[in-house]
Design a protein around this motif. Structure first.
Motif, PDB file in Angstrom:
ATOM      1  N   GLY A 268       1.190  -0.934  -0.050  1.00 47.40           N
ATOM      2  CA  GLY A 268       0.332  -0.014   0.325  1.00 47.40           C
ATOM      3  C   GLY A 268       1.051   1.110   0.605  1.00 47.40           C
ATOM      4  N   TYR A 269       1.280   1.123   0.646  1.00 47.15           N
ATOM      5  CA  TYR A 269       3.055   2.545   1.002  1.00 47.15           C
ATOM      6  C   TYR A 269       3.181   2.359  -0.917  1.00 47.15           C
ATOM      7  N   ILE A 270       4.499   1.475  -1.272  1.00 49.97           N
ATOM      8  CA  ILE A 270       4.694   1.725  -2.462  1.00 49.97           C
ATOM      9  C   ILE A 270       3.967   2.115  -3.021  1.00 49.97           C
TER      10      ILE A 270
ATOM     11  N   TYR B 289      12.225  -2.722  -5.178  1.00 50.05           N
ATOM     12  CA  TYR B 289      13.147  -3.331  -4.691  1.00 50.05           C
ATOM     13  C   TYR B 289      13.294  -2.988  -3.532  1.00 50.05           C
ATOM     14  N   ILE B 290      13.677  -1.271  -3.871  1.00 53.49           N
ATOM     15  CA  ILE B 290      14.185  -0.803  -3.030  1.00 53.49           C
ATOM     16  C   ILE B 290      13.885  -1.127  -0.617  1.00 53.49           C
ATOM     17  N   VAL B 291      12.658  -0.975  -1.122  1.00 55.11           N
ATOM     18  CA  VAL B 291      12.022  -1.929   0.380  1.00 55.11           C
ATOM     19  C   VAL B 291      12.756  -2.564   0.624  1.00 55.11           C
TER      20      VAL B 291
ATOM     21  N   ALA C  62      20.454  -2.730  -6.993  1.00 53.71           N
ATOM     22  CA  ALA C  62      20.986  -2.223  -8.054  1.00 53.71           C
ATOM     23  C   ALA C  62      19.669  -1.775  -9.293  1.00 53.71           C
ATOM     24  N   LEU C  63      18.648  -3.126  -9.170  1.00 54.46           N
ATOM     25  CA  LEU C  63      17.315  -3.127  -9.994  1.00 54.46           C
ATOM     26  C   LEU C  63      16.825  -2.144  -9.808  1.00 54.46           C
ATOM     27  N   GLY C  64      16.678  -1.779  -8.714  1.00 52.00           N
ATOM     28  CA  GLY C  64      15.556  -0.695  -8.131  1.00 52.00           C
ATOM     29  C   GLY C  64      16.240   0.563  -7.813  1.00 52.00           C
TER      30      GLY C  64
END
Length: 239
Positions: free
Chosen positions: A94-96, A122-124, A163-165
């Motif tokens: 939900g946040y993303i 990806y980052i989270v 890296a992908l994020g």
């Protein structure tokens, strides 16, 4: 037949993984779910086996004993517990989603929304894996085909996600990032699908070991959403 047992001697996620792996290797055991905090193991059996058979299959530092729970009570607890465990996953999604919408709502840009969503995803998710890199690797290889074949892959996976994020958020090397997403998540989804079809009660490693998430259809849906977005963006990019 599902039975609940007490397991003593577990002190960390490594112990939990060792117990799950040992119990799953015992004949007639079809699925295992270990709760470290409650020191319990739920075991599905195709045929009745004795406590001694289970104990013989465990490393000597662990002790297993039977806990009797009424089937209807156990089923009710399992359903409630599963939804409670999945709540952090839904909350993070939900946040993303909200963050990606806010970044692109004026003017609305669907392609940009998808790129931001995948980047934030990806980052989270990599953040939670970095909290216990070794524990994540142990849990991940329980169902990911590549991590099973190459254990080191589980240790570098969070770095790949990070890296992908960054590539998605900075809009750099997008064709590579999209292709890598399809390949990496495609492999993982194969493992998730197999685990669900085999009805294996194992922990999902998508949010590392900090949050105890069961392997459910939600895990499959999470990967499928990312795969659909990556395929759609790749097709759009070359059309």
């Amino acid at each position: 037949m599902t039975h609940t047992y007490n397991v003593t001697g577990m002190t960390c996620n490594g112990c939990k993984a060792s117990v799950e792996k040992a119990l799953q290797s015992i004949e007639h055991v079809t699925a295992v779910s270990v709760n470290l905090e409650q020191a319990e193991a739920q075991i599905d059996l195709s045929k009745p086996i004795t406590i001694q058979q289970l104990q013989d299959g465990l490393p000597s530092k662990f002790t297993i004993s039977k806990t009797e729970v009424a089937p209807n009570v156990l089923a009710s607890v399992e359903v409630k517990s599963q939804w409670k465990q999945l709540f952090p996953l839904f909350l993070i999604f939900g946040y993303i989603s909200a963050a990606a919408v806010l970044l692109n709502y004026k003017p609305w840009n669907t392609a940009s929304f998808m790129l931001d969503f995948m980047g934030l995803f990806y980052i989270v998710f990599s953040f939670f894996k970095f909290l216990d890199l070794k524990g994540f690797s142990t849990s991940f290889k329980m169902y990911d085909p590549l991590a099973k074949a190459i254990p080191q892959y589980g240790l570098i996976y969070p770095f790949l996600e990070l890296a992908l994020g960054l590539l998605f958020l900075t809009r750099m090397q997008l064709p590579f990032a999209l292709g890598a997403t399809i390949l990496i998540l495609g492999i993982t989804t194969i493992g998730v699908t197999k685990a669900l079809l085999d009805k294996k009660a194992i922990q999902c490693a998508c949010l590392g070991t900090a949050l105890k998430l069961p392997m459910t259809k939600a895990t499959f849906i999470e990967n499928t959403i990312m795969l659909i977005m990556a395929v759609w963006m790749l097709i759009k990019m070359y059309n």
